[in-house]
Design a protein around this motif. Structure first.
Motif, PDB file in Angstrom:
ATOM      1  N   ARG A 180     122.352 -20.245 -54.458  1.00  0.00           N
ATOM      2  CA  ARG A 180     122.654 -18.828 -54.233  1.00  0.00           C
ATOM      3  C   ARG A 180     122.430 -18.448 -52.777  1.00  0.00           C
ATOM      4  NH1 ARG A 180     119.494 -15.978 -59.325  1.00  0.00           N
ATOM      5  NH2 ARG A 180     120.844 -16.711 -61.012  1.00  0.00           N
ATOM      6  N   LEU A 181     121.325 -18.931 -52.215  1.00  0.00           N
ATOM      7  CA  LEU A 181     120.995 -18.594 -50.831  1.00  0.00           C
ATOM      8  C   LEU A 181     122.028 -19.175 -49.870  1.00  0.00           C
ATOM      9  CD1 LEU A 181     118.890 -17.298 -48.926  1.00  0.00           C
ATOM     10  CD2 LEU A 181     117.723 -19.506 -48.883  1.00  0.00           C
ATOM     11  N   LEU A 182     122.429 -20.428 -50.096  1.00  0.00           N
ATOM     12  CA  LEU A 182     123.407 -21.052 -49.212  1.00  0.00           C
ATOM     13  C   LEU A 182     124.745 -20.318 -49.269  1.00  0.00           C
ATOM     14  CD1 LEU A 182     124.225 -23.247 -47.246  1.00  0.00           C
ATOM     15  CD2 LEU A 182     124.651 -24.769 -49.191  1.00  0.00           C
ATOM     16  N   ARG A 188     128.582 -15.036 -45.011  1.00  0.00           N
ATOM     17  CA  ARG A 188     128.276 -14.079 -43.937  1.00  0.00           C
ATOM     18  C   ARG A 188     127.823 -14.794 -42.666  1.00  0.00           C
ATOM     19  NH1 ARG A 188     126.623 -13.084 -48.878  1.00  0.00           N
ATOM     20  NH2 ARG A 188     127.143 -11.095 -49.883  1.00  0.00           N
ATOM     21  N   PRO A 189     128.587 -15.765 -42.169  1.00  0.00           N
ATOM     22  CA  PRO A 189     128.166 -16.488 -40.965  1.00  0.00           C
ATOM     23  C   PRO A 189     128.068 -15.557 -39.769  1.00  0.00           C
ATOM     24  CG  PRO A 189     130.474 -16.949 -41.453  1.00  0.00           C
ATOM     25  CD  PRO A 189     129.933 -16.188 -42.628  1.00  0.00           C
ATOM     26  N   ILE A 235     120.406 -22.504 -39.808  1.00  0.00           N
ATOM     27  CA  ILE A 235     119.786 -21.263 -40.290  1.00  0.00           C
ATOM     28  C   ILE A 235     118.722 -20.861 -39.279  1.00  0.00           C
ATOM     29  CG2 ILE A 235     118.583 -20.113 -42.182  1.00  0.00           C
ATOM     30  CD1 ILE A 235     119.623 -22.291 -44.047  1.00  0.00           C
ATOM     31  N   LYS A 236     119.040 -19.899 -38.449  1.00  0.00           N
ATOM     32  CA  LYS A 236     118.133 -19.496 -37.379  1.00  0.00           C
ATOM     33  C   LYS A 236     117.298 -18.297 -37.801  1.00  0.00           C
ATOM     34  CE  LYS A 236     120.867 -21.271 -33.506  1.00  0.00           C
ATOM     35  NZ  LYS A 236     121.495 -20.951 -32.198  1.00  0.00           N
ATOM     36  N   PHE A 245     122.983 -17.398 -40.185  1.00  0.00           N
ATOM     37  CA  PHE A 245     123.645 -18.695 -40.289  1.00  0.00           C
ATOM     38  C   PHE A 245     124.585 -18.829 -39.104  1.00  0.00           C
ATOM     39  CE2 PHE A 245     126.459 -21.961 -42.000  1.00  0.00           C
ATOM     40  CZ  PHE A 245     125.524 -22.832 -42.555  1.00  0.00           C
ATOM     41  N   SER A 246     124.301 -19.826 -38.222  1.00  0.00           N
ATOM     42  CA  SER A 246     124.975 -19.881 -36.921  1.00  0.00           C
ATOM     43  C   SER A 246     126.159 -20.831 -36.867  1.00  0.00           C
ATOM     44  CB  SER A 246     123.951 -20.274 -35.845  1.00  0.00           C
ATOM     45  OG  SER A 246     123.440 -21.573 -36.115  1.00  0.00           O
TER      46      SER A 246
END
Length: 252
Positions: A180-182, A188-189, A235-236, A245-246
């Motif tokens: 779910r988190l990924l 939403r990058p 993931i910054k 998420f970069s």
């Protein structure tokens, strides 16, 4: 009182209550409905049209949408159709007396109920409660709907199969929370998501106040997808903000 870009405000009387999104281009109607529902125990976000509603839907777990049909730009029927194609969020349409054809079309494309303007807020409240009772007869699902796969940084995520595969063919198992988190990040990058937003997106009303599980989930996810989890590049952490998420994300 927290504010969303492109919307009026959020009425948040208490945590853990259903979150209602009111979409109407008439400010007086949005504010009247927002205050009334807030006084009756609901969290309420308001939006002046489809573009701002879509932003809120991306950053919050909405439990029901009250949606005006006649709006400038993208109308309510178009947004309703989008919601039916991509989510299970129930929709109550607001229509004018002369919009009988639109009401029928709205019900045909999946709206759960409708209310004719002008309306009594008490009747809207009753209809919201009725629709929520029907749709929440089973525990609410926060599972992302199967859709196109995601490619990012040498990984492929297939939501339908819930498979995360590295470019060399090695499969990486994910827990339900990590999956779910990924998906929340991949949808939403580049967007900074606070811990509260991530909890709302992935767990909704199941989330407890001050829940720190997001940090633990992020740490576990980093160990699985980052080249070096101690120096994350995908993931910054945004100090004082949350996570971002970069990597570039491709939908295939």
């Amino acid at each position: 009182m927290a504010a969303h870009a492109g919307c009026d405000c959020m009425f948040r009387p208490m945590e853990g209550q259903p979150h209602i999104l009111v979409v109407d281009d008439h400010r007086d109607i949005r504010e009247l409905v927002g205050r009334y529902l807030g006084k009756n125990g609901y969290r309420v976000s308001t939006a002046d049209g489809a573009p701002s509603a879509r932003k809120i839907l991306k950053s919050s777990a909405i439990d029901l949408v009250v949606l005006d049909i006649m709006m400038p730009g993208e109308d309510g029927l178009s947004l309703c159709r989008h919601l039916r194609e991509t989510t299970d969020i129930p929709v109550i349409l607001l229509t004018a007396m002369a919009e009988e054809t639109d009401r029928i079309v709205g019900l045909e494309i999946g709206a759960d109920d409708y209310l004719v303007k002008p309306f009594n807020p008490r009747e809207l409240l009753a209809r919201i409660r009725s629709v929520l009772r029907r749709t929440q007869a089973l525990p609410p699902s926060r599972e992302p709907k199967p859709g196109p796969a995601y490619r990012f940084a040498g990984w492929l995520l297939d939501p339908g199969r819930r498979e995360l595969v590295r470019e060399d063919g090695v499969a990486m198992p994910l827990s339900t929370g990590e999956f779910r988190l990924l998906v929340a990040f991949l949808d939403r990058p580049g967007l900074v998501l606070t811990r509260d937003q991530l909890l709302d997106i992935t767990r909704g009303r199941e989330a407890a106040p001050f829940d720190r599980s997001v940090d633990n989930q992020v740490s576990r996810l980093r160990r699985k997808i980052e080249p070096d989890a101690r120096n994350p590049t995908l993931i910054k952490t945004v100090w004082g903000g949350g996570y971002c998420f970069s990597a570039e994300v491709e939908r295939t």
